[in-house]
Design a protein around this motif. Structure first.
Motif, PDB file in Angstrom:
ATOM      1  N   ALA A 176       0.821  -1.214   0.000  1.00 43.81           N
ATOM      2  CA  ALA A 176       0.000   0.000   0.000  1.00 43.81           C
ATOM      3  C   ALA A 176       0.853   1.261   0.000  1.00 43.81           C
ATOM      4  CB  ALA A 176      -0.926  -0.017   1.208  1.00 43.81           C
ATOM      5  N   VAL A 177       1.917   1.278   0.771  1.00 41.79           N
ATOM      6  CA  VAL A 177       2.707   2.498   0.921  1.00 41.79           C
ATOM      7  C   VAL A 177       3.252   3.014  -0.411  1.00 41.79           C
ATOM      8  CG1 VAL A 177       4.833   3.446   1.916  1.00 41.79           C
ATOM      9  CG2 VAL A 177       3.240   2.158   3.358  1.00 41.79           C
ATOM     10  N   PRO A 178       3.937   2.195  -1.218  1.00 32.72           N
ATOM     11  CA  PRO A 178       4.405   2.722  -2.511  1.00 32.72           C
ATOM     12  C   PRO A 178       3.259   3.042  -3.470  1.00 32.72           C
ATOM     13  CG  PRO A 178       4.943   0.382  -2.290  1.00 32.72           C
ATOM     14  CD  PRO A 178       4.461   0.835  -0.968  1.00 32.72           C
ATOM     15  N   GLY A 250     -10.096  -7.036  -2.043  1.00 33.37           N
ATOM     16  CA  GLY A 250     -10.747  -6.201  -1.050  1.00 33.37           C
ATOM     17  C   GLY A 250      -9.831  -5.857   0.099  1.00 33.37           C
ATOM     18  N   ARG A 251      -9.045  -6.821   0.559  1.00 32.98           N
ATOM     19  CA  ARG A 251      -8.120  -6.566   1.666  1.00 32.98           C
ATOM     20  C   ARG A 251      -7.051  -5.555   1.257  1.00 32.98           C
ATOM     21  NH1 ARG A 251      -7.195 -12.478   4.584  1.00 32.98           N
ATOM     22  NH2 ARG A 251      -9.423 -12.924   4.882  1.00 32.98           N
ATOM     23  N   GLN A 252      -6.559  -5.683   0.033  1.00 34.95           N
ATOM     24  CA  GLN A 252      -5.544  -4.724  -0.419  1.00 34.95           C
ATOM     25  C   GLN A 252      -6.138  -3.334  -0.571  1.00 34.95           C
ATOM     26  OE1 GLN A 252      -1.906  -5.348  -1.214  1.00 34.95           O
ATOM     27  NE2 GLN A 252      -2.349  -3.262  -0.545  1.00 34.95           N
ATOM     28  N   VAL A 253      -7.350  -3.253  -1.097  1.00 37.96           N
ATOM     29  CA  VAL A 253      -8.000  -1.954  -1.272  1.00 37.96           C
ATOM     30  C   VAL A 253      -8.186  -1.277   0.091  1.00 37.96           C
ATOM     31  CG1 VAL A 253     -10.155  -0.811  -1.914  1.00 37.96           C
ATOM     32  CG2 VAL A 253      -9.122  -2.471  -3.468  1.00 37.96           C
ATOM     33  N   HIS A 257      -6.538   2.161   1.018  1.00 44.88           N
ATOM     34  CA  HIS A 257      -7.452   3.252   1.370  1.00 44.88           C
ATOM     35  C   HIS A 257      -7.036   3.893   2.692  1.00 44.88           C
ATOM     36  CE1 HIS A 257     -11.673   4.976   1.824  1.00 44.88           C
ATOM     37  NE2 HIS A 257     -11.214   5.040   3.072  1.00 44.88           N
ATOM     38  N   GLU A 258      -6.827   3.079   3.705  1.00 46.61           N
ATOM     39  CA  GLU A 258      -6.471   3.621   5.020  1.00 46.61           C
ATOM     40  C   GLU A 258      -5.089   4.260   5.007  1.00 46.61           C
ATOM     41  OE1 GLU A 258      -8.744   3.933   7.171  1.00 46.61           O
ATOM     42  OE2 GLU A 258     -10.192   2.623   6.174  1.00 46.61           O
ATOM     43  N   TRP A 283     -10.264   6.123  -4.490  1.00 44.01           N
ATOM     44  CA  TRP A 283      -9.665   6.248  -5.826  1.00 44.01           C
ATOM     45  C   TRP A 283      -8.244   5.692  -5.821  1.00 44.01           C
ATOM     46  CZ3 TRP A 283      -5.423   9.241  -7.451  1.00 44.01           C
ATOM     47  CH2 TRP A 283      -5.201   9.227  -8.835  1.00 44.01           C
ATOM     48  N   VAL A 284      -7.463   6.019  -4.803  1.00 43.21           N
ATOM     49  CA  VAL A 284      -6.109   5.465  -4.712  1.00 43.21           C
ATOM     50  C   VAL A 284      -6.177   3.958  -4.479  1.00 43.21           C
ATOM     51  CG1 VAL A 284      -3.925   5.498  -3.450  1.00 43.21           C
ATOM     52  CG2 VAL A 284      -5.173   7.635  -3.831  1.00 43.21           C
ATOM     53  N   GLY A 285      -7.123   3.523  -3.651  1.00 43.93           N
ATOM     54  CA  GLY A 285      -7.237   2.091  -3.357  1.00 43.93           C
ATOM     55  C   GLY A 285      -7.524   1.254  -4.584  1.00 43.93           C
ATOM     56  N   TYR A 286      -8.384   1.760  -5.464  1.00 40.12           N
ATOM     57  CA  TYR A 286      -8.761   0.994  -6.666  1.00 40.12           C
ATOM     58  C   TYR A 286      -7.902   1.334  -7.879  1.00 40.12           C
ATOM     59  CZ  TYR A 286     -12.987  -0.816  -4.455  1.00 40.12           C
ATOM     60  OH  TYR A 286     -13.859  -1.493  -3.650  1.00 40.12           O
TER      61      TYR A 286
END
Length: 396
Positions: A176-178, A250-253, A257-258, A283-286
């Motif tokens: 998620a961070v990058p 879903g878990r990655q999104v 997101h967070e 938007w970033v999550g997906y």
């Protein structure tokens, strides 16, 4: 006979004896003395926590949660006594606990604690109990032994979870961070702290709210909006019950997101509407997931196909969990589609610039209108009309 305004030497002694239970003649009050003694006990207790010295800790009081902290990387731990309520050799103390996680918190987290104490034969005060203050949330170690897993960009701490499960969270956070940096930029700490309690109820106790507030919510990020650079790190707190129902995407999104909320925190404040903060995080999550708009926004797509195109962007109140899961989903999906529209028409950089411009306004009134005028060259009315057309075109 002594003159007015004077007291004989024997009178001074008599007065001191009369008030000895309240004031030490020429010295401090008994209450102040007890408070100072309790504060010294708390200093020794804090030093024992930082030194990982169980024997020294037990000399200050009951073992309580000491062992639960063994794996937690602490850079600071201190107590500040704020009130003492004493009855003889028993007392209740109100205190501020300040602690800092090594490598993550730039300033200490401050939480309220209530301590029960008793005075021992040697005159020292002994801590019998140490618990969250009234209206203060639990800390993770109040719930049990904390397991810790470190990722390349993450610190994951859990209770009632296996090390393998926590490693899974760390892997997702490390991706998620990058991903967030690729959208938002790199001017944020690029590290996240993830808390994984054992249940929804345990999550609620960490957040100091009823469990009903988070049922169906996979994770929540807490932190100080508009926070300066030197502030405690935001905490991503997971609801393991809801999170466990999600698939890999879903878990990655959710974690992305967070993590976006962590990255955008300094530019998020009272001026930022929830449709923008939540929509941008989605938007970033997906982003880059390959999912179609209809797949990402199924509740909103259903409404559009049924001729129920929203006539406005969602209000903050629409994001409250009222038990109507469909309404909440449409609010999030509306924010996501609005941010997606901005990214498509004004570019991803334009979306980020718009977000920052809204936050720079500082107060809600006029923030979106001004940012739309200066960054997007449009008005909220024109944008809403474009957004509704976008919904009909992409979801109809």
């Amino acid at each position: 006979m002594a003159g007015r305004g004077r007291v004989s030497g024997s009178g001074v002694v008599a007065l001191c004896l009369l008030f000895v239970s309240l004031v030490a003649c020429g010295g401090r009050s008994a209450a102040d003395g007890a408070a100072a003694d309790v504060q010294r006990t708390l200093h020794r207790r804090a030093a024992a926590v930082l030194d990982r010295d169980r024997a020294a800790f037990e000399r200050t009081g009951a073992p309580s949660w000491f062992g639960n902290l063994a794996a937690v990387p602490l850079a600071h731990w201190s107590y500040r006594l704020t009130a003492l309520h004493r009855t003889g050799d028993r007392a209740t103390a109100d205190a501020e606990l300040r602690y800092r996680l090594e490598g993550y918190d730039h300033a200490p987290v401050t939480v309220g604690r209530t301590l029960g104490l008793s005075r021992q034969d040697d005159g020292r005060w002994y801590v019998d109990s140490d618990r969250p203050a009234r209206k203060s949330a639990q800390q993770l170690w109040d719930q049990g032994e904390v397991l810790v897993v470190r990722g390349a960009h993450s610190l994951v701490m859990g209770v009632g979870q296996s090390r393998e499960a926590l490693r899974g969270y760390a892997d997702l956070a490390d991706r998620a961070v990058p991903a967030v940096s690729g959208a938002w930029g790199t001017r944020w700490p690029r590290r996240v702290v993830v808390l994984v309690p054992g249940s929804l109820e345990a999550m609620a106790r960490l957040l100091g709210s009823p469990a009903s507030s988070y049922r169906g919510i996979a994770a929540v990020t807490t932190g100080e909006t508009g926070a300066p650079a030197r502030a405690p790190a935001d905490r991503i707190t997971v609801n393991p019950d809801a999170y466990g129902l999600l698939g890999p995407l879903g878990r990655q999104v959710v974690l992305t997101h967070e993590t976006t909320h962590v990255a955008t925190r300094a530019d998020t404040n009272a001026a930022t509407p929830m449709w923008l903060s939540e929509g941008y995080a989605d938007w970033v999550g997906y982003r880059g997931s390959g999912r179609t708009p209809a797949q990402t926004a199924p509740e909103l797509a259903r409404a559009v196909r049924e001729g129920r195109v929203p006539d406005r962007l969602p209000d903050d109140e629409d994001f409250g969990f009222s038990g109507d899961a469909s309404r909440l989903a449409r609010a999030y999906e509306s924010g996501w589609t609005a941010c997606r529209l901005i990214a498509e028409r004004w570019g991803e950089a334009g979306l980020g610039e718009f977000y920052r411009a809204v936050g720079a306004h500082g107060k809600r009134a006029g923030a979106v209108r001004e940012a739309m005028r200066t960054v997007l060259g449009t008005t909220p009315e024109e944008f809403t009309a474009q957004w509704r057309d976008h919904l009909r075109d992409r979801l109809g």
